[in-house]
Design a protein around this motif. Structure first.
Motif, PDB file in Angstrom:
ATOM      1  N   TRP A 114       0.919  -1.314  -0.096  1.00 22.89           N
ATOM      2  CA  TRP A 114       0.041  -0.149   0.006  1.00 22.89           C
ATOM      3  C   TRP A 114       1.006   1.204  -0.113  1.00 22.89           C
ATOM      4  N   ASP A 115       1.575   1.459  -1.345  1.00 26.33           N
ATOM      5  CA  ASP A 115       2.450   2.638  -1.233  1.00 26.33           C
ATOM      6  C   ASP A 115       1.709   3.846  -1.410  1.00 26.33           C
ATOM      7  N   ASP A 116       2.272   5.118  -1.510  1.00 23.08           N
ATOM      8  CA  ASP A 116       1.411   6.390  -1.615  1.00 23.08           C
ATOM      9  C   ASP A 116       0.487   6.282  -2.924  1.00 23.08           C
ATOM     10  N   LYS A 117       0.912   5.886  -4.028  1.00 23.43           N
ATOM     11  CA  LYS A 117       0.165   5.730  -5.191  1.00 23.43           C
ATOM     12  C   LYS A 117      -0.868   5.014  -5.091  1.00 23.43           C
ATOM     13  N   ARG A 118      -0.781   3.715  -4.673  1.00 23.62           N
ATOM     14  CA  ARG A 118      -1.870   2.858  -4.530  1.00 23.62           C
ATOM     15  C   ARG A 118      -2.601   3.314  -3.425  1.00 23.62           C
ATOM     16  N   ARG A 119      -2.569   3.808  -2.483  1.00 23.49           N
ATOM     17  CA  ARG A 119      -3.472   4.404  -1.359  1.00 23.49           C
ATOM     18  C   ARG A 119      -4.222   5.463  -2.075  1.00 23.49           C
ATOM     19  N   ALA A 120      -3.567   6.376  -2.778  1.00 21.63           N
ATOM     20  CA  ALA A 120      -4.291   7.720  -3.490  1.00 21.63           C
ATOM     21  C   ALA A 120      -5.182   7.076  -4.606  1.00 21.63           C
ATOM     22  N   VAL A 121      -4.876   6.010  -5.223  1.00 24.99           N
ATOM     23  CA  VAL A 121      -5.788   5.355  -6.005  1.00 24.99           C
ATOM     24  C   VAL A 121      -7.027   4.824  -5.264  1.00 24.99           C
ATOM     25  N   VAL A 122      -6.743   4.066  -4.073  1.00 24.54           N
ATOM     26  CA  VAL A 122      -7.934   3.482  -3.361  1.00 24.54           C
ATOM     27  C   VAL A 122      -8.891   4.716  -2.723  1.00 24.54           C
ATOM     28  N   LYS A 123      -8.269   5.739  -2.297  1.00 23.91           N
ATOM     29  CA  LYS A 123      -8.870   6.894  -1.759  1.00 23.91           C
ATOM     30  C   LYS A 123      -9.909   7.481  -2.906  1.00 23.91           C
ATOM     31  N   THR A 124      -9.596   7.746  -4.155  1.00 28.38           N
ATOM     32  CA  THR A 124     -10.293   8.217  -5.083  1.00 28.38           C
ATOM     33  C   THR A 124     -11.429   7.334  -5.477  1.00 28.38           C
ATOM     34  N   ARG A 125     -11.087   6.071  -5.588  1.00 32.70           N
ATOM     35  CA  ARG A 125     -12.284   5.037  -5.838  1.00 32.70           C
ATOM     36  C   ARG A 125     -13.289   4.843  -4.696  1.00 32.70           C
ATOM     37  N   LEU A 126     -12.766   4.960  -3.466  1.00 31.59           N
ATOM     38  CA  LEU A 126     -13.527   5.100  -2.442  1.00 31.59           C
ATOM     39  C   LEU A 126     -14.716   6.349  -2.574  1.00 31.59           C
ATOM     40  N   GLU A 127     -14.129   7.300  -2.937  1.00 34.14           N
ATOM     41  CA  GLU A 127     -14.976   8.441  -2.899  1.00 34.14           C
ATOM     42  C   GLU A 127     -15.778   8.454  -4.154  1.00 34.14           C
ATOM     43  N   ALA A 128     -15.497   7.612  -5.340  1.00 34.84           N
ATOM     44  CA  ALA A 128     -16.270   7.572  -6.199  1.00 34.84           C
ATOM     45  C   ALA A 128     -17.381   6.551  -6.138  1.00 34.84           C
ATOM     46  N   GLU A 129     -17.221   5.383  -5.106  1.00 39.57           N
ATOM     47  CA  GLU A 129     -18.251   4.754  -4.810  1.00 39.57           C
ATOM     48  C   GLU A 129     -19.154   5.497  -3.974  1.00 39.57           C
ATOM     49  N   THR A 130     -18.744   6.348  -3.106  1.00 40.58           N
ATOM     50  CA  THR A 130     -19.479   7.114  -2.339  1.00 40.58           C
ATOM     51  C   THR A 130     -20.826   7.947  -3.051  1.00 40.58           C
ATOM     52  N   GLU A 131     -20.049   8.485  -3.983  1.00 37.07           N
ATOM     53  CA  GLU A 131     -20.662   9.331  -5.104  1.00 37.07           C
ATOM     54  C   GLU A 131     -21.817   8.618  -5.910  1.00 37.07           C
ATOM     55  N   ALA A 132     -21.535   7.335  -6.115  1.00 37.53           N
ATOM     56  CA  ALA A 132     -22.530   6.409  -7.067  1.00 37.53           C
ATOM     57  C   ALA A 132     -23.528   5.774  -5.929  1.00 37.53           C
ATOM     58  N   PHE A 133     -23.190   5.656  -4.702  1.00 39.49           N
ATOM     59  CA  PHE A 133     -24.190   5.116  -3.809  1.00 39.49           C
ATOM     60  C   PHE A 133     -25.161   6.409  -3.867  1.00 39.49           C
ATOM     61  N   ARG A 134     -24.789   7.539  -3.431  1.00 45.31           N
ATOM     62  CA  ARG A 134     -25.967   8.870  -3.168  1.00 45.31           C
ATOM     63  C   ARG A 134     -26.425   9.113  -4.544  1.00 45.31           C
ATOM     64  N   ALA A 135     -26.056   8.569  -5.727  1.00 46.67           N
ATOM     65  CA  ALA A 135     -26.753   8.770  -6.740  1.00 46.67           C
ATOM     66  C   ALA A 135     -27.913   7.953  -7.123  1.00 46.67           C
ATOM     67  N   LEU A 136     -27.714   6.678  -6.445  1.00 48.89           N
ATOM     68  CA  LEU A 136     -28.711   5.573  -6.693  1.00 48.89           C
ATOM     69  C   LEU A 136     -29.737   5.406  -5.537  1.00 48.89           C
ATOM     70  N   ILE A 137     -29.229   5.891  -4.223  1.00 44.08           N
ATOM     71  CA  ILE A 137     -30.082   5.396  -3.008  1.00 44.08           C
ATOM     72  C   ILE A 137     -31.611   6.295  -2.995  1.00 44.08           C
ATOM     73  N   GLY A 138     -31.553   7.451  -3.840  1.00 37.70           N
ATOM     74  CA  GLY A 138     -32.696   8.405  -3.734  1.00 37.70           C
ATOM     75  C   GLY A 138     -33.762   7.895  -4.765  1.00 37.70           C
ATOM     76  N   ARG A 139     -33.394   6.828  -5.538  1.00 45.98           N
ATOM     77  CA  ARG A 139     -34.533   6.656  -6.536  1.00 45.98           C
ATOM     78  C   ARG A 139     -35.574   5.811  -6.204  1.00 45.98           C
ATOM     79  N   PRO A 140     -36.715   6.157  -6.912  1.00 47.84           N
ATOM     80  CA  PRO A 140     -38.007   5.370  -6.388  1.00 47.84           C
ATOM     81  C   PRO A 140     -37.800   3.894  -6.554  1.00 47.84           C
ATOM     82  N   GLU A 141     -37.227   3.549  -7.696  1.00 47.02           N
ATOM     83  CA  GLU A 141     -36.983   2.159  -7.654  1.00 47.02           C
ATOM     84  C   GLU A 141     -36.221   1.406  -6.653  1.00 47.02           C
TER      85      GLU A 141
END
Length: 255
Positions: free
Chosen positions: A215-242
């Motif tokens: 888990w070097d600096d580069k890999r941790r930074a990528v994981v942080k970005t990906r986790l933030e993207a997961e959060t935004e995707a979750f927020r985008a779907l959670i409010g849907r009527p379906e």
């Protein structure tokens, strides 16, 4: 400590100190705001100590992930955005902390480790499972986007095609399948004792050097970005009527 999570320093078989973090919340350790806050407090205590090895365990079920009932109630009450903010980014922060901590982290899992709680398994350095343990995403069943590192961590661990197919097909992976994927190092009826022995038997310096290199600096930074993207995707779907419809159907069928 509220009782949802407890932590204490125990002695490993080789007499090394180890922080034992236990999830013991009702509803099978569902990832709700109180439990997640307590887990951060446990990690704070670990950060402030000089202990370099830790063991995370649950009860009969490690954790069933996000509490669908509470998400559904928040949606009905018009509070879904605020409730999501108390759960998903907090979980993502836990996963990132586990990756970054200069501590050898082992998890002992029994029963279900489903939804976002699987992220605690993916972010562990070593995992021992009971024979009845299983990991299953459930995201499509309730209309959620993946969180907890299912897309941020898992592809690097088992390959992108394996991770994507697992999430989309909602497969249940049992202990031997998890071991075959390299996500579990041992299967034992007493996973807590086996995990304690496993981390006692490894050299701390070697383990921490391995973790730091992996888990070097580069890999941790990528994981942080990906986790933030997961959060935004979750927020985008959670409010849907379906999504609310799927949550209601899930709860009606005993979920």
């Amino acid at each position: 400590m509220s009782g949802l999570v407890t932590w204490q320093t125990i002695e490993l078989p080789n007499s090394e100190p180890c922080c034992h973090i236990q999830l013991q919340a009702p509803r099978a350790n569902a990832l709700e705001p109180g439990l997640l806050a307590e887990l951060h407090r446990a990690f704070n205590a670990l950060d402030q100590s000089d202990v370099q090895k830790a063991l995370i365990s649950g009860g009969r079920n490690f954790s069933t992930g996000g509490d669908v009932g509470r998400f559904a109630k928040a949606a009905r009450d018009g509070q879904i955005e605020s409730y999501t903010a108390q759960v998903v980014p907090v979980l993502q922060g836990l996963v990132l902390r586990m990756v970054e901590m200069p501590v050898v982290l082992a998890s002992a899992i029994r029963g279900a480790a489903t939804g976002g709680s699987a992220g605690l398994v993916f972010a562990s350095d070593l995992v021992v499972s009971a024979p009845d343990a299983f990991v299953q995403p459930y995201y499509g069943v309730v209309g959620f986007a993946p969180d907890g590192g299912w897309t941020a961590l898992l592809p690097d661990l088992i390959g992108g095609a394996n991770a994507s197919g697992w999430i989309m097909a909602n497969h249940r992976k049992g202990s031997e399948q998890l071991k075959g994927l390299g996500l579990v190092q041992a299967v034992d009826p007493d996973p807590e004792t086996r995990a304690a022995k496993l981390i006692a038997d490894i050299d701390t310096g070697t383990a921490l050097a391995t973790k730091s290199l992996f888990w070097d600096d580069k890999r941790r930074a990528v994981v942080k970005t990906r986790l933030e993207a997961e959060t935004e995707a979750f927020r985008a779907l959670i409010g849907r009527p379906e999504t609310l419809t799927k949550m209601k159907e899930f709860l009606q069928h005993g979920g």
